[in-house]
Scaffold this motif. Structure first.
Motif, PDB file in Angstrom:
ATOM      1  N   ILE A 817       0.868  -1.184   0.000  1.00 47.89           N
ATOM      2  CA  ILE A 817       0.000   0.000   0.000  1.00 47.89           C
ATOM      3  C   ILE A 817       0.904   1.234   0.000  1.00 47.89           C
ATOM      4  O   ILE A 817       1.731   1.401   0.895  1.00 47.89           O
ATOM      5  N   LYS A 818       0.748   2.059  -1.023  1.00 49.51           N
ATOM      6  CA  LYS A 818       1.531   3.296  -1.108  1.00 49.51           C
ATOM      7  C   LYS A 818       0.606   4.494  -0.933  1.00 49.51           C
ATOM      8  O   LYS A 818      -0.466   4.560  -1.537  1.00 49.51           O
ATOM      9  N   ILE A 819       1.037   5.435  -0.090  1.00 44.96           N
ATOM     10  CA  ILE A 819       0.268   6.660   0.142  1.00 44.96           C
ATOM     11  C   ILE A 819       1.154   7.855  -0.189  1.00 44.96           C
ATOM     12  O   ILE A 819       2.273   7.964   0.317  1.00 44.96           O
ATOM     13  N   TYR A 820       0.636   8.724  -1.033  1.00 40.97           N
ATOM     14  CA  TYR A 820       1.360   9.906  -1.487  1.00 40.97           C
ATOM     15  C   TYR A 820       0.685  11.167  -0.914  1.00 40.97           C
ATOM     16  O   TYR A 820      -0.421  11.499  -1.326  1.00 40.97           O
ATOM     17  N   PRO A 821       1.304  11.868   0.045  1.00 38.13           N
ATOM     18  CA  PRO A 821       0.756  13.179   0.430  1.00 38.13           C
ATOM     19  C   PRO A 821       0.967  14.140  -0.745  1.00 38.13           C
ATOM     20  O   PRO A 821       2.076  14.229  -1.273  1.00 38.13           O
ATOM     21  N   LEU A 822      -0.077  14.851  -1.138  1.00 39.99           N
ATOM     22  CA  LEU A 822       0.015  15.660  -2.356  1.00 39.99           C
ATOM     23  C   LEU A 822       0.026  17.166  -2.117  1.00 39.99           C
ATOM     24  O   LEU A 822       0.467  17.915  -2.977  1.00 39.99           O
ATOM     25  N   ASP A 823      -0.465  17.605  -0.968  1.00 41.20           N
ATOM     26  CA  ASP A 823      -0.577  19.044  -0.722  1.00 41.20           C
ATOM     27  C   ASP A 823       0.183  19.445   0.536  1.00 41.20           C
ATOM     28  O   ASP A 823       0.242  18.664   1.505  1.00 41.20           O
ATOM     29  N   PRO A 824       0.738  20.666   0.554  1.00 36.19           N
ATOM     30  CA  PRO A 824       1.303  21.156   1.821  1.00 36.19           C
ATOM     31  C   PRO A 824       0.201  21.231   2.867  1.00 36.19           C
ATOM     32  O   PRO A 824      -0.897  21.700   2.589  1.00 36.19           O
ATOM     33  N   GLY A 825       0.483  20.722   4.051  1.00 35.19           N
ATOM     34  CA  GLY A 825      -0.523  20.700   5.110  1.00 35.19           C
ATOM     35  C   GLY A 825      -1.256  19.389   5.248  1.00 35.19           C
ATOM     36  O   GLY A 825      -1.991  19.183   6.207  1.00 35.19           O
ATOM     37  N   THR A 826      -1.066  18.462   4.293  1.00 30.15           N
ATOM     38  CA  THR A 826      -1.664  17.129   4.438  1.00 30.15           C
ATOM     39  C   THR A 826      -0.854  16.341   5.458  1.00 30.15           C
ATOM     40  O   THR A 826       0.367  16.229   5.341  1.00 30.15           O
ATOM     41  N   VAL A 827      -1.536  15.806   6.460  1.00 28.54           N
ATOM     42  CA  VAL A 827      -0.876  14.998   7.494  1.00 28.54           C
ATOM     43  C   VAL A 827      -1.574  13.646   7.559  1.00 28.54           C
ATOM     44  O   VAL A 827      -2.778  13.572   7.812  1.00 28.54           O
ATOM     45  N   ILE A 828      -0.822  12.575   7.309  1.00 28.05           N
ATOM     46  CA  ILE A 828      -1.368  11.213   7.352  1.00 28.05           C
ATOM     47  C   ILE A 828      -1.147  10.656   8.749  1.00 28.05           C
ATOM     48  O   ILE A 828      -0.026  10.665   9.263  1.00 28.05           O
ATOM     49  N   ASN A 829      -2.224  10.153   9.375  1.00 27.47           N
ATOM     50  CA  ASN A 829      -2.120   9.640  10.747  1.00 27.47           C
ATOM     51  C   ASN A 829      -2.293   8.139  10.870  1.00 27.47           C
ATOM     52  O   ASN A 829      -1.508   7.479  11.544  1.00 27.47           O
ATOM     53  N   GLN A 830      -3.333   7.589  10.262  1.00 26.38           N
ATOM     54  CA  GLN A 830      -3.629   6.168  10.436  1.00 26.38           C
ATOM     55  C   GLN A 830      -4.227   5.577   9.161  1.00 26.38           C
ATOM     56  O   GLN A 830      -4.857   6.283   8.365  1.00 26.38           O
ATOM     57  N   LEU A 831      -4.035   4.267   9.008  1.00 24.88           N
ATOM     58  CA  LEU A 831      -4.712   3.482   7.981  1.00 24.88           C
ATOM     59  C   LEU A 831      -5.635   2.499   8.677  1.00 24.88           C
ATOM     60  O   LEU A 831      -5.220   1.833   9.639  1.00 24.88           O
ATOM     61  N   GLU A 832      -6.854   2.399   8.218  1.00 25.49           N
ATOM     62  CA  GLU A 832      -7.777   1.370   8.698  1.00 25.49           C
ATOM     63  C   GLU A 832      -8.220   0.539   7.511  1.00 25.49           C
ATOM     64  O   GLU A 832      -8.759   1.072   6.526  1.00 25.49           O
ATOM     65  N   ILE A 833      -7.974  -0.771   7.600  1.00 26.95           N
ATOM     66  CA  ILE A 833      -8.287  -1.665   6.483  1.00 26.95           C
ATOM     67  C   ILE A 833      -9.379  -2.611   6.921  1.00 26.95           C
ATOM     68  O   ILE A 833      -9.254  -3.322   7.922  1.00 26.95           O
ATOM     69  N   ARG A 834     -10.488  -2.623   6.163  1.00 31.00           N
ATOM     70  CA  ARG A 834     -11.595  -3.543   6.444  1.00 31.00           C
ATOM     71  C   ARG A 834     -11.691  -4.556   5.319  1.00 31.00           C
ATOM     72  O   ARG A 834     -11.795  -4.159   4.153  1.00 31.00           O
TER      73      ARG A 834
END
Length: 834
Positions: A817-834
């Protein structure tokens, strides 16, 4: 005598110096005598303090406070001497450049270097000077570029020798020392990062106002001159310079008491007025209530299109009263209180009216001031609905400072775009750590973390918000530490960047309680902030947790409450009151609120299934409710001998969350036995902290950085520097990303990404991330909500914004799983997978 150097007392000055101002040798404080040191307190005798009576009024204020601080630490009594004919052998000389005969004489003889501070805003020097005058061995010299610079230098030395800026406001009694010596050298500080830095006293109805009426300004039964004297000293001790005074209907206007502005001037505090109080006028009191007393007639309608003449006179009169004081004027117009400006319903017509208001306000400045209008400090605050008027084309004069507002919950709504960053007036920020309003108040405890404050305000600073920061601190208590952090950050924005802001609690705890308690207090505070991020104590009835999350949350709150109780037993007696106010009460209170609400919910769920243990949880919920009242009564009536009686309410505004919730009864359990509710099987959810990535790739111009203590789960991943351009979602080849290797069965999976609920940095920008599973075509999600809609309301209550995507996995086993922050100010905290 303790022969160890006072390293603790040296830290604040060492750490707060901007890098560009570091000198070859900074002064330090010790209680060990060295021949080269200056004897500030030696053999129970304190050095005398010399000032010039022609200096600014704040100089004797600071000198007297410093004299009292020395007595509080050592028991020795100093003396403040004005216009003395001669000096002692070891004098403390305090003065402002160009206003003190002592300082100017030292400059003339080249004993101190004036060019280091001359012409700079609020800059000061503290140095040990050998043979400053004939027959004088050494002098400790504190001088400033201006009146506040001098005062800040004095209070910085107080902080260095062991007096907390919160000494009076949080009953922090300094550790006794038999002697104090200042090592040779010079500490130079300033200019500050932010020009105007201060607080907004607000929503004072349940704390500051009743406390002040009962204990401070008893004659007027209000927040008056005696209360403001203590507040202004606090600001100086925090190297702050600005205030929006209290302004709710329960409090009379700041200018109603003639001594208020005089004392502000004596303490060199710049007075402004809030986003809904143009031209230093408090409309709630001065227009709606006191107008007839002031003018002998009733006010007309508060509509500029219908009653311009009367309103202009009302504004002009305040300018006449205030023009000889240092002030910052709010321009524009809103409702009498915190509501939209009355007038035409059509937005374009409203914009035209607001244009006219500001044009005429500047005409009043031109008529009443001798200096040019563009030299009169003015701000415009696009708060709530005013932002939409500004965005609709309001013509704001270039020299007016735009003070951007957060969304009332700690997330700044908009910042200056590249064109606005060129404005001569620059910009600033109005930021909340306390709030009354939708979707729900948080007036009881302060739980906004230094990491969040630093992330949002540092981001604002990068986008040119450097002219004014005003922090809504509510009643001051119990947000003392968070207020001090905000002012420390405003003084030197590079000292507490988002990357290290989580370390502030340890720094502050060491300064306040001593090195032995720094780590355990910092650990408690860190957990307190982390748990509050996903539901502040005041929001507990608005957020739904899973059964597992409820159990985990209670366990973690009870753990830090127990740690706080155990640590309380070790705290020295002199600091017991301070510990209760600053650590124990908020931590225990938050724990009890969670117990009250969550145990009540548990009791109802169990009763619905006929489970008699429901009644145990009912009792636990009731016990927590009672305990909140007990510890609050102790705060008001016992701590510091009853000094704070009235400051703390456990039920501000009587919000529903503060009441005893519905709990299970025996009848409900019996009914549940008959109507047993079946339990539904739930999808399995895997939660991954964003900081637990397998691999990370940075971009050529941006680095994904872990910010400890930021957002849900405790840590956040964001792109720095924050001034980067957004990433083109169609050009991800060189983009930064986080990768997670996760064991998953084949089939369909939903992946929810929890992010800090921030806004795009300015209009047209988003808060986007892209997600790709096993290198599939990335899906792009923007989690920035429309302003104040239902999504935003839920986001700020639960402490995160989220996006959800569907993915089909062809094979079981390890999946990327790849996550790309795209904007200034985007903060990634958690992933939840169901």
């Amino acid at each position: 005598m303790n022969c160890k150097p006072l390293i603790l007392f040296f830290l604040p000055a060492m750490l707060l110096l901007p890098a560009k101002k570091v000198c070859a040798q900074k002064i330090a404080v010790s209680n060990v005598y060295q021949p080269a040191s200056f004897p500030l307190v030696h053999q129970q005798k304190a050095a005398s303090i010399y000032i010039d009576s022609k200096d600014a009024a704040v100089v004797p204020v600071a000198a007297e406070a410093f004299k009292n601080d020395l007595t509080a630490i050592t028991g020795a009594v100093s003396e403040v001497k004005k216009d003395a004919a001669g000096l002692d052998t070891f004098p403390v000389i305090i003065g402002t450049l160009g206003q003190s005969k002592w300082i100017d004489a030292l400059v003339k003889s080249n004993k101190i270097k004036a060019e280091k501070v001359r012409g700079k805003w609020e800059t000061f020097s503290i140095s040990v000077v050998d043979a400053p005058f004939t027959g004088i061995k050494k002098a400790l010299v504190i001088f400033g570029s201006d009146r506040r610079g001098t005062a800040f230098g004095v209070f910085e030395l107080s902080r260095m020798v062991g007096v907390s800026p919160l000494c009076w406001w949080a009953d922090i009694v300094p550790e006794h020392q038999n002697a104090l010596y200042i090592s040779p050298g010079e500490s130079l500080e300033g200019p500050p990062s932010v020009k105007y830095r201060g607080i907004f006293l607000n929503d004072e109805d349940w704390g500051l106002q009743p406390w002040a009426a009962r204990n401070m300004d008893k004659e007027v039964k209000d927040i008056g001159p005696k209360t403001y004297t203590k507040i202004f000293e606090l600001l100086l001790r925090m190297k702050a310079n600005f205030i929006w005074p209290a302004m709710h209907p329960c409090t009379k206007a700041f200018y109603f008491y003639p001594d208020d502005p005089k004392i502000a001037d004596q303490y060199a505090i710049v007075v402004g007025s809030s986003h809904c109080e143009p031209m230093l006028r408090n409309n709630v009191f001065e227009w709606a209530e006191n107008f007839q007393n002031e003018y002998g007639q009733k006010p007309g309608e508060w509509r500029y299109d219908l009653n311009q003449k009367q309103i202009d006179q009302y504004w002009s009169d305040r300018i006449q009263q205030s023009k000889n004081y240092e002030s910052v004027y709010t321009v524009g117009m809103r409702g009498i209180h915190d509501g939209s400006m009355p007038g035409p319903k059509d937005k374009n017509e409203k914009v035209k009216l607001l244009d006219k208001v500001i044009t005429n306000q500047r005409s009043i400045f031109a008529a009443d001031f001798t200096k040019p209008v563009n030299q009169v400090p003015q701000i415009f605050c696009p708060y709530k609905e005013v932002l939409s008027l500004y965005q609709a084309g309001l013509k704001l004069p270039d020299d007016v400072t735009i003070v951007w507002a957060d969304d009332n919950h700690g997330y700044v709504r908009q910042l200056s775009n590249p064109q606005e960053q060129k404005r001569s007036g620059g910009s600033g920020v109005y930021y909340h750590i306390s709030y009354w309003g939708a979707p729900q108040d948080y007036l009881w405890l302060c739980s906004t973390s230094p990491s969040l404050i630093s992330y949002e305000l540092s981001k604002a600073y990068q986008y040119d918000a450097k002219n004014l920061w005003v922090i809504n601190v509510g009643d001051i208590k119990p947000g003392e530490m968070e207020t001090q952090f905000s002012m420390d950050l405003a003084w030197n924005v590079n000292r507490w960047k988002p990357e290290n802001a989580s370390q502030y609690a340890a720094f502050w705890a060491e300064e306040t309680f001593g090195k032995a308690f720094a780590k355990p207090i910092a650990k408690i505070k860190s957990e307190y902030y982390r748990l509050s991020q996903t539901a502040k104590p005041e929001h507990m009835n608005a957020v739904i947790f899973t059964d597992a999350a409820v159990d985990q949350r209670l366990k973690e709150y009870q753990a830090i409450a127990k740690e706080a109780e155990e640590l309380q037993k070790q705290i020295p007696q002199r600091l017991q009151d301070a510990y209760f106010e600053l650590i124990f009460y908020p931590v225990k209170g938050a724990c009890l609120m969670n117990e009250k609400v969550l145990y009540a919910q548990k009791s109802l769920e169990l009763a619905a299934n006929g489970d008699k243990t429901a009644l145990d949880f009912s009792r636990k919920s009731e016990a927590a409710f009672q305990q909140i009242q007990i510890i609050t009564k102790k705060y008001n009536e016992q701590i510091a001998g009853g000094k704070w009686n009235g400051i703390m309410s456990w039920h501000p505004r009587d919000q529903e969350v503060f009441k005893m919730p519905k709990i299970a009864t025996e009848e409900m359990v019996e009914e549940g036995k008959k109507l047993k509710v079946p339990t539904n099987s739930k999808d399995k959810t895997i939660t991954i902290q964003a900081a637990s990535f397998t691999t990370k790739k940075d971009a050529p111009d941006a680095k994904i950085t872990t910010i400890i203590g930021l957002g849900a789960g405790g840590n956040g991943e964001t792109l720095l520097p924050v001034m980067i351009n957004p990433v083109d979602q169609n050009q991800l080849k060189n983009a930064a990303y986080l990768e997670y290797q996760v064991d998953l069965p084949k089939g369909d999976h939903r992946i929810k990404i929890k992010c800090l609920p921030t806004f795009g940095v300015y209009e047209g920008r988003g808060v986007r991330y892209a997600i790709s599973v096993n290198d599939e075509t990335p899906q792009v999600i923007n989690v920035a909500p429309a302003s104040e809609n239902a999504v935003w309301k839920q986001n700020v209550l639960q402490g995160y914004a989220s996006g959800e995507t569907l993915h089909h996995l062809k094979n079981s086993g390890k999946n990327s799983i790849k996550i790309y922050p795209l904007d200034p100010g985007t903060v990634i905290n958690q992933l939840e997978i169901r």
